[in-house]
Design a protein around this motif. Structure first.
Motif, mmCIF file in Angstrom:
data_model
loop_
_atom_site.group_PDB
_atom_site.id
_atom_site.type_symbol
_atom_site.label_atom_id
_atom_site.label_comp_id
_atom_site.label_asym_id
_atom_site.label_seq_id
_atom_site.Cartn_x
_atom_site.Cartn_y
_atom_site.Cartn_z
ATOM 1 N N ARG A 326 73.267 23.645 22.288
ATOM 2 C CA ARG A 326 73.940 24.693 21.678
ATOM 3 C C ARG A 326 73.634 24.501 20.167
ATOM 4 N NH1 ARG A 326 78.567 22.993 22.600
ATOM 5 N NH2 ARG A 326 78.842 24.294 24.783
ATOM 6 N N ALA A 327 72.945 23.346 19.596
ATOM 7 C CA ALA A 327 72.739 23.187 18.076
ATOM 8 C C ALA A 327 71.658 23.844 18.192
ATOM 9 C CB ALA A 327 72.891 21.824 17.781
ATOM 10 N N ILE A 328 70.413 23.535 18.954
ATOM 11 C CA ILE A 328 69.177 24.237 18.758
ATOM 12 C C ILE A 328 69.139 25.650 18.906
ATOM 13 C CG2 ILE A 328 66.933 24.298 20.194
ATOM 14 C CD1 ILE A 328 67.640 21.499 21.109
ATOM 15 N N LEU A 329 69.962 26.224 19.770
ATOM 16 C CA LEU A 329 70.142 27.778 19.863
ATOM 17 C C LEU A 329 70.962 28.369 18.700
ATOM 18 C CD1 LEU A 329 70.785 28.083 23.656
ATOM 19 C CD2 LEU A 329 68.705 28.298 22.408
ATOM 20 N N GLY A 330 71.346 27.642 18.045
ATOM 21 C CA GLY A 330 72.224 28.123 16.592
ATOM 22 C C GLY A 330 73.306 29.100 17.040
ATOM 23 N N GLY A 331 74.101 28.891 18.027
ATOM 24 C CA GLY A 331 75.170 29.711 18.254
ATOM 25 C C GLY A 331 74.904 30.747 19.473
ATOM 26 N N PHE A 332 73.628 30.969 19.973
ATOM 27 C CA PHE A 332 73.459 31.921 21.022
ATOM 28 C C PHE A 332 74.027 31.582 22.427
ATOM 29 C CE2 PHE A 332 71.042 33.696 24.504
ATOM 30 C CZ PHE A 332 70.593 34.967 24.291
ATOM 31 N N GLN A 333 74.922 32.321 22.991
ATOM 32 C CA GLN A 333 75.327 32.290 24.240
ATOM 33 C C GLN A 333 75.793 33.496 25.000
ATOM 34 O OE1 GLN A 333 79.527 30.692 23.521
ATOM 35 N NE2 GLN A 333 79.845 32.106 22.186
ATOM 36 N N ILE A 334 75.519 33.277 26.249
ATOM 37 C CA ILE A 334 75.609 34.414 27.303
ATOM 38 C C ILE A 334 76.788 33.791 28.223
ATOM 39 C CG2 ILE A 334 74.879 35.748 29.223
ATOM 40 C CD1 ILE A 334 72.015 35.465 27.759
ATOM 41 N N LEU A 335 77.979 34.652 28.087
ATOM 42 C CA LEU A 335 79.299 34.187 28.844
ATOM 43 C C LEU A 335 79.157 34.716 30.348
ATOM 44 C CD1 LEU A 335 81.783 35.123 26.059
ATOM 45 C CD2 LEU A 335 80.486 32.856 26.647
ATOM 46 N N CYS A 336 79.838 34.245 31.127
ATOM 47 C CA CYS A 336 80.030 34.742 32.537
ATOM 48 C C CYS A 336 81.545 34.872 33.029
ATOM 49 C CB CYS A 336 79.394 33.975 33.455
ATOM 50 S SG CYS A 336 80.017 31.891 33.674
ATOM 51 N N CYS A 337 81.798 35.661 34.013
ATOM 52 C CA CYS A 337 83.100 35.913 34.531
ATOM 53 C C CYS A 337 83.063 36.344 35.915
ATOM 54 C CB CYS A 337 83.970 36.955 33.727
ATOM 55 S SG CYS A 337 83.091 38.415 33.443
ATOM 56 N N ASP A 338 84.290 36.394 36.687
ATOM 57 C CA ASP A 338 84.140 36.945 38.122
ATOM 58 C C ASP A 338 84.135 38.466 38.252
ATOM 59 O OD1 ASP A 338 84.088 34.407 38.880
ATOM 60 O OD2 ASP A 338 86.135 34.290 38.826
#
Length: 394
Positions: A326-338
């Motif tokens: 998470r530190a390497i990506l600098g806050g980049f995140q792709i979420l998931c849901c049903d």
């Protein structure tokens, strides 16, 4: 006696948009569809890489749409003269649209463009467009003068992460200096010797004319009467303003990169060697190792959130040190849901799960935009002219 009156009306349905108005509507709808498809494809490939599955590219090469529209109406009455007893009204219309979409599958040329390291020119273009170093360099650069940035993250998930603390400090200092207008990635023309020193008297007029027409220059040697044939070469440089001297950011930067602090202009060269190259002090050049597009996709795919059941069942690999990634990506995140997400900038379904980028997550949206920009420029922008097209009528 009977009376029959027939009137045939040729008109369009009320409220229907034809001609130029319809073109504007069709253009907007098709344009939005293509933008959505390309974004969804990039997101889907990031999810596939998170699951260690091979990505795929199927671009829209062309869209052709033919529209036909015809209407007709009739009015009839029967009965005694002056007293009609039956009135019949009829209105019919016919509308047809035949869109044809041509797809361009990614082939050998696309894969080749994706696995080759980015050219240094890409670093210049991204800087020229105003992207801050703190956003673009962690994604694009994996080493700079021996300071590493997760160099082995461009493949299947390793057993551990590498926290590039020094690299983040380099990127931070560059961003701070960039915001003050004290540093830029620019171009510089220099002369590169291409021959051995010769006596200037041995150079004929025709030799001089041939050299000038080919872009070569004869230059006198220092402390010698002989001359050397040189070729003009355009190179990239990292250029600092004199105002940086004495600042904390510049002092930290030259210490981390072993640079000569008096140079202020440092030639940027590609770094092709590995991690075992010996360090150098007081350098006047900067060796930058850039990732390939494929490496960038693999790195960013670490930010894809996957359902816990997929990790427990070993369908998707687990991140051993999630906080470091998470530190390497600098806050980049792709979420998931049903279920289909309600607040998504882009979303796609993979297996039985929906993956998406939250519309309110500006940091992820910026990095996704940059990733797509580089992908389209490096991969989609060339090498696909000779691939077969798949044309489907819809």
């Amino acid at each position: 006696s009977g009376l029959l009156v027939a009137v045939v009306l040729l008109s369009g349905f009320a409220g229907c948009s034809l001609g130029p108005k319809r073109i504007r509507t069709d253009w907007r709808n098709y344009n939005q569809s293509v933008v959505d498809i390309e974004s969804q494809e990039l997101l889907l490939n990031l999810v596939r890489l998170r699951y260690n599955e091979f990505p795929g590219v199927l671009g829209v090469a062309g869209i052709t749409s033919q529209r036909n529209w015809s209407t007709s109406g009739s009015l009839g009455a029967t009965g005694v003269e002056g007293d009609p007893s039956v009135i019949a009204l009829g209105l019919t219309g016919l509308k047809s649209e035949r869109p044809t979409v041509s797809f361009l599958p990614g082939g050998r040329d696309v894969v080749s463009a994706a696995v080759v390291p980015l050219p240094l020119e890409m670093l210049y273009l991204v800087s020229y467009m105003g992207w801050p170093a703190g956003t673009s360099w962690p994604l694009m650069v994996k080493s700079i003068n021996g300071v590493r940035n997760a160099p082995h993250a461009g493949g299947p998930i390793p057993s551990n992460a590498f926290t590039p603390g020094q690299f983040f400090q380099v990127a931070l200092n560059l961003r701070l200096l960039q915001e003050q207008g004290f540093v830029e990635v620019g171009r510089f023309n220099k002369l590169v010797p291409v021959g051995s020193p010769v006596d200037p008297k041995s150079i004929s007029t025709s030799d001089q004319i041939s050299a000038d027409s080919a872009g070569y220059v004869y230059q006198k040697e220092i402390d010698s009467d002989r001359v050397v044939l040189n070729k003009q070469k355009e190179t990239l440089v990292l250029r600092f303003a004199p105002a940086v001297l004495g600042t904390e950011e510049f002092s930290q930067l030259v210490a981390l990169l072993q640079l000569d602090p008096t140079a202020l202009v440092y030639e940027i060269e590609p770094a092709f060697e590995g991690d075992l190259k010996p360090a150098m002090d007081y350098r006047t050049d900067i060796e930058v190792g850039l990732r390939s597009v494929f490496e960038m996709l693999f790195l960013v795919s670490r930010g894809v959130q996957v359902p816990l059941c997929d990790q427990q069942n070993n369908v998707a690999p687990s991140l051993s040190i999630e906080n470091e990634w998470r530190a390497i990506l600098g806050g980049f995140q792709i979420l998931c849901c049903d279920k289909p997400p309600k607040c998504a900038s882009v979303s796609v379904q993979f297996r039985d799960t929906w993956f998406y980028i939250d519309s309110r997550d500006q940091e992820t949206k910026r990095k996704f935009f940059l990733l797509k920009l580089i992908f389209d420029t490096q991969v989609q922008g060339g090498g696909a002219e000779n691939l077969p097209q798949l044309t489907l009528p819809l």
